[in-house]
Design an enzyme around this catalytic site. Structure first.
Site, PDB file in Angstrom:
ATOM      1  N   ALA A   1      71.726  48.137  52.296  1.00 26.01           N
ATOM      2  CA  ALA A   1      72.885  47.531  52.947  1.00 26.01           C
ATOM      3  C   ALA A   1      74.105  47.477  52.041  1.00 26.01           C
ATOM      4  O   ALA A   1      75.241  47.464  52.522  1.00 26.01           O
ATOM      5  CB  ALA A   1      72.529  46.123  53.419  1.00 26.01           C
TER       6      ALA A   1
ATOM      7  N   ARG B   1      71.244  55.249  46.544  1.00 17.67           N
ATOM      8  CA  ARG B   1      70.944  55.967  45.309  1.00 17.67           C
ATOM      9  C   ARG B   1      70.235  57.273  45.629  1.00 17.67           C
ATOM     10  O   ARG B   1      69.473  57.349  46.587  1.00 17.67           O
ATOM     11  CB  ARG B   1      69.997  55.161  44.401  1.00 17.67           C
ATOM     12  CG  ARG B   1      70.521  53.855  43.896  1.00 17.67           C
ATOM     13  CD  ARG B   1      70.121  52.671  44.761  1.00 17.67           C
ATOM     14  NE  ARG B   1      68.714  52.660  45.100  1.00 17.67           N
ATOM     15  CZ  ARG B   1      67.750  52.264  44.259  1.00 17.67           C
ATOM     16  NH1 ARG B   1      68.061  51.862  43.045  1.00 17.67           N
ATOM     17  NH2 ARG B   1      66.494  52.256  44.652  1.00 17.67           N
TER      18      ARG B   1
ATOM     19  N   HIS C   1      61.991  53.692  57.241  1.00 15.41           N
ATOM     20  CA  HIS C   1      62.297  52.273  57.051  1.00 15.41           C
ATOM     21  C   HIS C   1      61.994  51.946  55.598  1.00 15.41           C
ATOM     22  O   HIS C   1      60.865  52.140  55.129  1.00 15.41           O
ATOM     23  CB  HIS C   1      61.453  51.397  57.981  1.00 15.41           C
ATOM     24  CG  HIS C   1      61.752  49.947  57.865  1.00 15.41           C
ATOM     25  ND1 HIS C   1      60.893  48.973  58.324  1.00 15.41           N
ATOM     26  CD2 HIS C   1      62.809  49.290  57.331  1.00 15.41           C
ATOM     27  CE1 HIS C   1      61.415  47.786  58.076  1.00 15.41           C
ATOM     28  NE2 HIS C   1      62.576  47.955  57.470  1.00 15.41           N
ATOM     29  N   ASP C   2      62.987  51.451  54.876  1.00  8.61           N
ATOM     30  CA  ASP C   2      62.826  51.261  53.434  1.00  8.61           C
ATOM     31  C   ASP C   2      61.626  50.387  53.078  1.00  8.61           C
ATOM     32  O   ASP C   2      60.937  50.640  52.082  1.00  8.61           O
ATOM     33  CB  ASP C   2      64.108  50.724  52.793  1.00  8.61           C
ATOM     34  CG  ASP C   2      64.712  49.522  53.506  1.00  8.61           C
ATOM     35  OD1 ASP C   2      64.035  48.914  54.353  1.00  8.61           O
ATOM     36  OD2 ASP C   2      65.881  49.189  53.202  1.00  8.61           O
TER      37      ASP C   2
ATOM     38  N   THR D   1      67.300  42.526  49.472  1.00 10.62           N
ATOM     39  CA  THR D   1      68.209  41.785  50.348  1.00 10.62           C
ATOM     40  C   THR D   1      67.401  40.997  51.379  1.00 10.62           C
ATOM     41  O   THR D   1      67.714  39.858  51.702  1.00 10.62           O
ATOM     42  CB  THR D   1      69.173  42.752  51.053  1.00 10.62           C
ATOM     43  OG1 THR D   1      69.938  43.431  50.061  1.00 10.62           O
ATOM     44  CG2 THR D   1      70.111  42.009  51.977  1.00 10.62           C
TER      45      THR D   1
END
Length: 469
Positions: A11, A15, A236-237, A259
């Site tokens: 968000a 990288r 999805h991270d 986050t």
């Protein structure tokens, strides 16, 4: 040396991280970093999707400049957000962020059509006002022309993959966060879409992590000076991060810390029962059709916003030191309260919460930071208690991975508040999991167990014991 490129977009930043395997160990090298964030366009909080793709390309060019040409690339981002494309593959409207308030009241509108318990039975996904389903209903109610013109639904990483390859697919782990995928059939739920009046034909075939989408578009090959295979990680991270857990056993709880904090465990089947619905746990898709049974917690977003309110005067390390100096401050807030999702001022919101709950109001930066970290630890404790009640067993340890695991003070708090051993690491869990999926697709690792063992042996892991231990 063969390289594999993870493009990990969060968000606030993205990288490009190159991975390689040397004597059975994974090596990482960050080659490019860029800023990300939401901005207001016509009263909507939106992502700059064009700039995101420009940075995707810029990072690939950096690899070329370094002479380290990746064999493959995988992209992961956050969940739930999407774009709608028209017949010309142009974006309709804006790439609106889940933090926008357009979904207020939409959950209740859905429940008028599909009862809450049936929705959970179908999808197994926790109820959060920003889920994709509520975003789509908001568009249907307030901007119906967009849905009428829509020909394609792509989540953010799906769209970036489309720009790279020309292929339109919806990746499984991210698709499950929409609350539109049937947890048992593992495909788009036709009844939910019919009941809500959302066209089924805009959704793409769901593809699993490790799927090879082929090579890049010819025009991009010419522009970037490189061709490589595009492989789906868990886009999805959190799905990618969970791949990196170093506690591959049945006595560990996983906590992906960034986050957002995602706390839970890996399951072979979804748990869509009244108890898990009451505790608002989710069953999100994972690699190899595993399920990530977990709870979403607001996470380090709270301290990030505190830092912003303080005009970034203090580094996060300094905030930790200031909190440690006020370790006897005990007031806590429910970080999962919607009021902390995107308040005008996080510090004021924390203080108001303490006033309303008759707790001591934090004064000074140290007490505010301590309140945040202590609140996170207690929120984790509550989630652990719920998990142990659901599974009728005690878990021995918590594996905290992701960027947040670098916060040793928070790790100590979690160990002491929960009474569990905390295993911290790996730090770059999402990028590692992204690369691991590519390596599995290329048969460099034979299975997930072998990949996890290599990860455990490749990166620093730190253990924290509770004080009473």
């Amino acid at each position: 040396m063969e390289y594999y490129l993870a493009i990990d977009i969060g968000a606030s930043s993205g990288r490009h991280i190159l991975g390689s395997v040397d004597n059975g160990k994974l090596k990482l090298e960050e080659v490019y970093r860029f800023k990300n964030g939401i901005g207001k366009i016509n009263d909507e909080y939106c992502w700059d999707i064009d700039q995101l793709f420009n940075n995707v390309k810029a990072g690939i060019k950096k690899c070329v400049e370094l002479g380290k040409i990746p064999k493959s690339v995988g992209i992961d981002t956050w969940a739930v957000d999407f774009v709608l494309l028209d017949k010309n593959d142009d974006i309709l409207g804006n790439a609106v962020s889940y933090r926008d308030n357009r979904t207020e009241g939409m959950m209740e509108e859905v429940f008028k059509i599909i009862p809450k318990d049936m929705m959970y039975l179908y999808t197994g996904v926790q109820f959060q006002r920003f889920n994709t389903i509520y975003q789509l209903l908001s568009i249907k109610k307030n901007k119906p022309g967009i849905l009428e013109k829509a020909k394609t639904f792509l989540m953010i990483p799906d769209y970036l993959n489309f720009l790279l390859t020309g292929k339109k697919v919806n990746e499984y782990t991210n698709a499950t966060t929409t609350q539109l995928v049937n947890s048992f059939d593992r495909t788009w739920d036709p009844k939910i879409l019919d009941d809500l009046g959302i066209k089924k034909d805009i959704f793409q075939q769901i593809k699993l992590p490790k799927t090879n989408l082929g090579t890049m578009r010819e025009e991009l090959v010419k522009e970037l000076g490189v061709d490589m295979e595009v492989i789906l990680p868990a886009t999805h991270d959190t799905g990618s991060a969970f791949i990196s857990s170093v506690c591959n056993d049945s006595d560990s709880i996983y906590l992906s810390s960034g986050t957002w904090s995602l706390i839970g465990l890996e399951n072979r089947f979804p748990l869509c029962v009244p108890q898990t619905m009451e505790y608002n746990f989710t069953n999100e898709g994972g690699i190899d059709y595993r399920f990530r049974f977990l709870k979403n917690i607001m996470g380090l977003w709270v301290i990030q916003e505190v830092s912003r309110n303080l005009e970034n005067k203090y580094s996060f390390a300094e905030l930790v030191d200031l909190a440690r100096a006020k370790a006897d401050f005990t007031s806590i807030v429910d970080v999962n309260d919607d009021r902390f999702l995107k308040p005008e001022n996080m510090i004021d919101e924390i203080k108001n919460y303490c006033i309303e709950t008759n707790q001591k109001v934090p004064e000074g930066v140290g007490e505010i930071a301590m309140c945040v970290y202590n609140s996170l630890a207690h929120c984790y404790k509550k989630a652990v208690s719920n998990i142990e009640e659901i599974f009728e067993k005690k878990f021995k340890r918590i594996n905290i991975f992701g960027g947040g695991c670098q916060n040793n003070f928070l790790n100590e708090l979690v160990a002491n508040v929960t009474g569990k051993e905390v295993i911290a690491g790996p730090i770059e869990a999402t990028a590692i999991g992204n690369i691991a999926a590519q390596l599995l697709s290329q048969n460099i690792f034979k299975d997930l167990g072998e990949a996890r063992q290599a990860i455990k042996e490749s990166f620093d892991i730190v253990t924290f014991k509770p004080d009473e231990a």
